[in-house]
Each structure stands twice: as C-alpha cells, then as structure tokens.
Design an enzyme around this catalytic site. Structure first.
Site, PDB file in Angstrom:
ATOM      1  N   SER A   1       0.856  -1.184   0.000  1.00 61.28           N
ATOM      2  CA  SER A   1       0.000   0.000   0.000  1.00 61.28           C
ATOM      3  C   SER A   1       0.892   1.233   0.000  1.00 61.28           C
ATOM      4  O   SER A   1       1.662   1.423  -0.931  1.00 61.28           O
ATOM      5  CB  SER A   1      -0.940  -0.023   1.212  1.00 61.28           C
ATOM      6  OG  SER A   1      -1.826   1.076   1.166  1.00 61.28           O
TER       7      SER A   1
ATOM      8  N   HIS B   1      -3.150  -1.064  -3.191  1.00 63.67           N
ATOM      9  CA  HIS B   1      -4.219  -0.088  -3.011  1.00 63.67           C
ATOM     10  C   HIS B   1      -3.943   1.115  -3.914  1.00 63.67           C
ATOM     11  O   HIS B   1      -2.865   1.699  -3.857  1.00 63.67           O
ATOM     12  CB  HIS B   1      -4.286   0.368  -1.550  1.00 63.67           C
ATOM     13  CG  HIS B   1      -4.426  -0.764  -0.589  1.00 63.67           C
ATOM     14  ND1 HIS B   1      -3.986  -0.702   0.716  1.00 63.67           N
ATOM     15  CD2 HIS B   1      -4.959  -2.008  -0.749  1.00 63.67           C
ATOM     16  CE1 HIS B   1      -4.248  -1.860   1.322  1.00 63.67           C
ATOM     17  NE2 HIS B   1      -4.833  -2.653   0.451  1.00 63.67           N
TER      18      HIS B   1
ATOM     19  N   ASP C   1      -4.395  -4.693   6.009  1.00 57.48           N
ATOM     20  CA  ASP C   1      -4.702  -5.555   4.873  1.00 57.48           C
ATOM     21  C   ASP C   1      -3.515  -6.460   4.562  1.00 57.48           C
ATOM     22  O   ASP C   1      -2.366  -6.025   4.541  1.00 57.48           O
ATOM     23  CB  ASP C   1      -5.041  -4.704   3.651  1.00 57.48           C
ATOM     24  CG  ASP C   1      -5.598  -5.538   2.502  1.00 57.48           C
ATOM     25  OD1 ASP C   1      -6.156  -6.618   2.772  1.00 57.48           O
ATOM     26  OD2 ASP C   1      -5.471  -5.100   1.347  1.00 57.48           O
TER      27      ASP C   1
END
Length: 334
Positions: free
Chosen positions: A153, A180, A279
């Site tokens: 991310s 992401h 995540d």
C-alpha cells in the site's frame, strides 16, 4: 509529535506553524523553504513526520520524499495544490497526499483533518529510523513455490519495483500483485513499472486470462484479483471480482492471498511490503496455515510499517527481511 514543514511560501509555513502548534503534542522542529533543507533537518534528529509542498527550489518535495521515506524512514505528507501529482507522490514514497486549500480556506476543519492524517501516518510508521529486524525466519521452508503473490500500500510502488528488479530476467513463476490505488490510476502505475523494471513485464490483470511465468499481473483499481482455478500446467486462471470491498479496500491484498492459499497451499509464496493498515495480515496467516511461506518487510525499510507489522502480530510472517534482501531470498526459495 516532531514535525518539519517544507514550503517555499513563508506565508504558508507561518499558517501551518501557528495552527498546528495549537494541537496537543505537536512540535514544529523546522520550517524550511525546500526539500534539501527538509532532508538536512531530518538528519539532525529523530523526526516523526514531514509536511511538504512539491514545487520548491533546489530540491522538490517528491525528490525529498524519496530520501525521507526510503533512507530516513520518516513518513511524508505531501500538501500541494497540484493534485495531478498524487500518483507521483505515492511513487516517491509519500505516506499521504492532501490538497492544499486557497489562502482563505485554512479553516479549523482543514487543520483537524491535517492533524488526524499526521497522527495516522506517525502511528503506523517505523518507531526508529534505524529499526531493527525482529526475527529472520521461524523455520526452513520445505515446499516448492509455484506462485508468487505481492501485496503493498503506502510506499508500495517503489518497494515493489525494487523487489521486481532484483528478480532478474526469466523469473520462473507467475506473479500476482495487489496494490491499493485510486480509480483511474492503475494504467499509469503499470506503465510506470514498465519504465523502471526492464527485466520483467508488468501488466494489468484481465478477467479469465492465464497467468504465466515471468509476468506480473497487477489488480486493476476498484477490482479484487483472485484465482478462479488452476490448470494442469500449474498456471492459475485469473478472475476479476467486483465483490464488496474488504475493510473498505478493493482490491484487497487479503482477497488475493487467501485465494492463492486455497489453490496452492504449501506451494504458495507471498511477500507483504510497506503499507498503512492491516490488509494482508489475515491472508498471510491463511497461507502459513496451509503450509506456504510468507515474507514481511522489516520495519527498517518500510515507508509505513502498518501492514507488515499486522502480519507479524497475527503470526502470518514466516520471515522478516529488509527490502534489499527480499528478492535474493525469493530466488533462493524458487
């Protein structure tokens, strides 16, 4: 919270300084006019965060962000009116990007948001500029990887690019990658990878296509990437899913990792790199449960140590390595 402000406008620096110091525990260590001075100030003592404009003389905010995030492990919040630089800021390792308001719009609501973002990036950043490796590996891996999955991310593009370049030519496994990313930015990012990773092909994954060795299949924006089934050759058939976001994220690293664990079990190899939030942690844990192998990036090289830290916390990291050692270890395993 020790903060550096970098902006070539003395007026903006004064506005930020005067308002941010009203918040608890915020201390402005330096207020400087360009990126070079921000880096110099950050080298002088431990800094929690840097707020930086982009367009500045001598060294831009993006140039400074690369040094601050990768070498000094200081999270950078880019504050700029140039919103089309948002993707470049993430490539440079910036932890967050906020649009700079007009001079008459520096309201309390704006500073409340700015303060909240600062707290967030600081809370999930490495605790020490010279962070130490928590453990090397929990045991030796006896499996034979048939798939490599990557998740990242904040600060991810530069981290992934470094790992991919280290894999050399003719990598023998398909690579599935979830990052992401904002809607509409995926094509630009895949093209950026192609420009910096000449040894390996990076493309946006397509629904129903067969993933082949030596190619990186990146999840498109706002779409989960999972494995539909595996052919007799061992190659996965990919599926793009518009299922509900997981923890507000689509694509979700967890979705990809759990899918790979389901089909490849002890033949699954996954790497979780820098990123904010949690995540990927549950997905790593599922891979470990099925007998696969997971590598989490060490906090000493993370732009933001949120996702790898979460994987370590839940027992989902079989190995913890600084970024510069990850590619070599992948090649040893495959």
């Amino acid at each position: 919270m020790k903060v550096i402000i970098a902006d070539d406008s003395a007026v903006i620096r004064a506005i930020l300084d005067q308002n941010l110091t009203k918040y608890p525990d915020v201390e402005i260590i330096a207020s400087v006019s360009n990126g070079r001075r921000a880096v110099q100030a950050a080298r002088g003592e431990h800094i929690d965060a840097v707020i930086s404009d982009i367009d500045m003389p001598e060294m831009t905010g993006l140039e400074a962000a690369k040094i601050l995030s990768s070498e000094l492990h200081v999270p950078v919040l880019i504050l700029s009116e140039n919103e089309n630089k948002r993707i470049e800021a993430k490539h440079a390792g910036a932890a967050e990007f906020l649009a700079k308001p007009p001079l008459n719009s520096y309201t309390k609501e704006f500073f409340d948001k700015l303060f909240d973002v600062l707290k967030k990036i600081v809370s999930e950043s490495p605790t020490s500029r010279n962070g130490t490796r928590e453990t090397k590996r929990t045991c030796e891996f006896s499996g034979k990887p048939k798939i490599l999955c990557l998740g990242a991310s904040t600060g991810g593009p530069s981290a992934v690019a470094e790992v991919l370049r280290g894999l050399g030519n003719n990598f023998p496994l398909p690579i599935l990658y979830a990052q992401h990313i904002e809607i509409g930015a995926d094509k630009t990012m895949s093209e950026w990878f192609s420009s910096v990773c000449h040894n390996i092909q990076v493309k946006l994954a397509e629904n129903g296509e067969e993933a082949k060795a030596g190619i990186v299949y990146m999840a498109p924006a706002d779409t989960h990437l999972v494995i539909d089934y595996v052919k007799s050759s061992g190659n996965p058939i990919l599926r793009l899913s518009d299922e509900a976001p997981e923890r507000f994220l689509r694509p979700a690293v967890n979705k990809l990792f759990r899918s790979a664990a389901q089909f490849y079990k002890k033949s699954c190899l996954a790497v979780l790199l820098t990123g904010m939030g949690r995540d990927g942690a549950d997905g790593c844990k599922e891979i470990v449960k099925k007998g696969g192998w997971t590598i989490a990036e060490d906090k000493s090289t993370c732009a933001v140590f949120g996702m790898p830290a979460a994987a370590i916390e839940v027992g989902g990291a079989k190995e913890i390595l600084p970024r510069g050692e990850i590619a070599k270890r992948i090649l040893e395993l495959v």
